[in-house]
Write a protein that holds these residues in place. Structure first.
Motif, mmCIF file in Angstrom:
data_model
loop_
_atom_site.group_PDB
_atom_site.id
_atom_site.type_symbol
_atom_site.label_atom_id
_atom_site.label_comp_id
_atom_site.label_asym_id
_atom_site.label_seq_id
_atom_site.Cartn_x
_atom_site.Cartn_y
_atom_site.Cartn_z
ATOM 1 N N ARG A 1 -18.828 41.137 13.551
ATOM 2 C CA ARG A 1 -18.847 40.502 14.863
ATOM 3 C C ARG A 1 -20.047 40.897 15.714
ATOM 4 O O ARG A 1 -20.479 40.144 16.581
ATOM 5 C CB ARG A 1 -17.553 40.837 15.626
ATOM 6 C CG ARG A 1 -16.298 40.304 14.978
ATOM 7 C CD ARG A 1 -15.110 40.427 15.917
ATOM 8 N NE ARG A 1 -14.864 41.810 16.318
ATOM 9 C CZ ARG A 1 -14.832 42.225 17.589
ATOM 10 N NH1 ARG A 1 -15.058 41.374 18.565
ATOM 11 N NH2 ARG A 1 -14.585 43.503 17.866
ATOM 12 N N PHE A 2 -20.578 42.089 15.515
ATOM 13 C CA PHE A 2 -21.687 42.584 16.335
ATOM 14 C C PHE A 2 -22.923 42.753 15.455
ATOM 15 O O PHE A 2 -22.816 43.106 14.268
ATOM 16 C CB PHE A 2 -21.350 43.938 16.958
ATOM 17 C CG PHE A 2 -20.277 43.917 18.022
ATOM 18 C CD1 PHE A 2 -19.513 42.791 18.283
ATOM 19 C CD2 PHE A 2 -20.022 45.056 18.772
ATOM 20 C CE1 PHE A 2 -18.541 42.782 19.271
ATOM 21 C CE2 PHE A 2 -19.040 45.077 19.755
ATOM 22 C CZ PHE A 2 -18.298 43.938 19.993
ATOM 23 N N SER B 1 -19.247 35.049 23.470
ATOM 24 C CA SER B 1 -20.329 35.906 23.005
ATOM 25 C C SER B 1 -21.102 36.464 24.189
ATOM 26 O O SER B 1 -21.132 35.868 25.272
ATOM 27 C CB SER B 1 -21.292 35.106 22.117
ATOM 28 O OG SER B 1 -20.634 34.602 20.980
ATOM 29 N N LEU B 2 -21.719 37.598 23.961
ATOM 30 C CA LEU B 2 -22.632 38.208 24.930
ATOM 31 C C LEU B 2 -23.737 38.912 24.164
ATOM 32 O O LEU B 2 -23.512 39.387 23.041
ATOM 33 C CB LEU B 2 -21.920 39.258 25.787
ATOM 34 C CG LEU B 2 -21.141 38.848 27.032
ATOM 35 C CD1 LEU B 2 -20.489 40.073 27.663
ATOM 36 C CD2 LEU B 2 -22.019 38.128 28.025
ATOM 37 N N GLN C 1 -25.933 41.915 19.880
ATOM 38 C CA GLN C 1 -25.342 40.589 19.943
ATOM 39 C C GLN C 1 -23.872 40.702 19.571
ATOM 40 O O GLN C 1 -23.542 41.183 18.488
ATOM 41 C CB GLN C 1 -26.049 39.634 18.975
ATOM 42 C CG GLN C 1 -25.479 38.235 18.963
ATOM 43 C CD GLN C 1 -25.728 37.489 20.263
ATOM 44 O OE1 GLN C 1 -26.863 37.453 20.764
ATOM 45 N NE2 GLN C 1 -24.685 36.885 20.824
ATOM 46 N N MET C 2 -23.008 40.284 20.493
ATOM 47 C CA MET C 2 -21.567 40.409 20.280
ATOM 48 C C MET C 2 -20.955 39.018 20.222
ATOM 49 O O MET C 2 -21.172 38.202 21.136
ATOM 50 C CB MET C 2 -20.939 41.211 21.417
ATOM 51 C CG MET C 2 -21.582 42.578 21.628
ATOM 52 S SD MET C 2 -20.716 43.600 22.822
ATOM 53 C CE MET C 2 -20.977 42.657 24.326
ATOM 54 N N THR C 3 -20.209 38.746 19.182
ATOM 55 C CA THR C 3 -19.573 37.447 19.023
ATOM 56 C C THR C 3 -18.075 37.617 18.816
ATOM 57 O O THR C 3 -17.591 38.718 18.561
ATOM 58 C CB THR C 3 -20.166 36.697 17.818
ATOM 59 O OG1 THR C 3 -19.932 37.460 16.627
ATOM 60 C CG2 THR C 3 -21.666 36.488 17.983
ATOM 61 N N THR C 4 -17.362 36.511 18.932
ATOM 62 C CA THR C 4 -15.907 36.506 18.753
ATOM 63 C C THR C 4 -15.268 37.661 19.523
ATOM 64 O O THR C 4 -14.484 38.453 18.991
ATOM 65 C CB THR C 4 -15.524 36.587 17.257
ATOM 66 O OG1 THR C 4 -16.412 35.777 16.471
ATOM 67 C CG2 THR C 4 -14.107 36.099 17.036
ATOM 68 N N LEU C 5 -15.624 37.781 20.776
ATOM 69 C CA LEU C 5 -15.139 38.893 21.590
ATOM 70 C C LEU C 5 -13.637 38.803 21.820
ATOM 71 O O LEU C 5 -13.065 37.707 21.935
ATOM 72 C CB LEU C 5 -15.883 38.930 22.915
ATOM 73 C CG LEU C 5 -17.308 39.485 22.810
ATOM 74 C CD1 LEU C 5 -18.136 39.122 24.030
ATOM 75 C CD2 LEU C 5 -17.281 40.993 22.609
#
Length: 125
Positions: free
Chosen positions: A67-68, A17-18, A82-86
């Protein structure tokens, strides 16, 4: 002219994540619609997400799924992504853009007046 500055990019492993931040020194930034776009090498810049000035309306590109997430804190003059499961295919330069018409949302990048310089996100497999 309104300055828009992105931060928070970097190198992350697949599945990680980022959180990206978009800030401005101008108080009028809180009255603008703000969007996130990205551009991968050799590809066109694509819309990701946007929200209105008060955060009451949000819109996401359909391919993102859940995801975002876009949000804003007007007390800090900031908008976040917020970004997840990139995934490796998320590797791109991510841009923040602002539109003074803070009650509207657009996917069309030509509707946005102010752009940041971008922040690089690299997702390793």
């Amino acid at each position: 002219q309104v300055d828009v500055v992105e931060s928070g990019g970097g190198l992350v492993q697949s599945g990680g994540s980022l959180r990206l931040s978009c800030t401005s020194s101008e108080s009028t930034f809180t009255t603008y619609t703000v969007a996130w776009f990205r551009q991968a090498p050799g590809k066109e810049r694509e819309f990701l997400a946007a929200l209105t000035s008060n955060g009451g309306m949000k819109h996401y590109a359909e391919f993102l799924g859940d995801r975002f997430a876009i949000s804003r804190n007007n007390a800090n003059n900031a908008v976040y992504l917020q970004m997840t499961t990139l995934k490796p295919e998320d590797t791109a330069v991510y841009y923040c853009a602002a539109d003074p018409m803070g009650w509207k949302i657009h996917e069309d990048l030509n509707q946005y007046i102010y752009w940041g310089q971008g922040t690089q996100v690299i997702v390793s497999s």
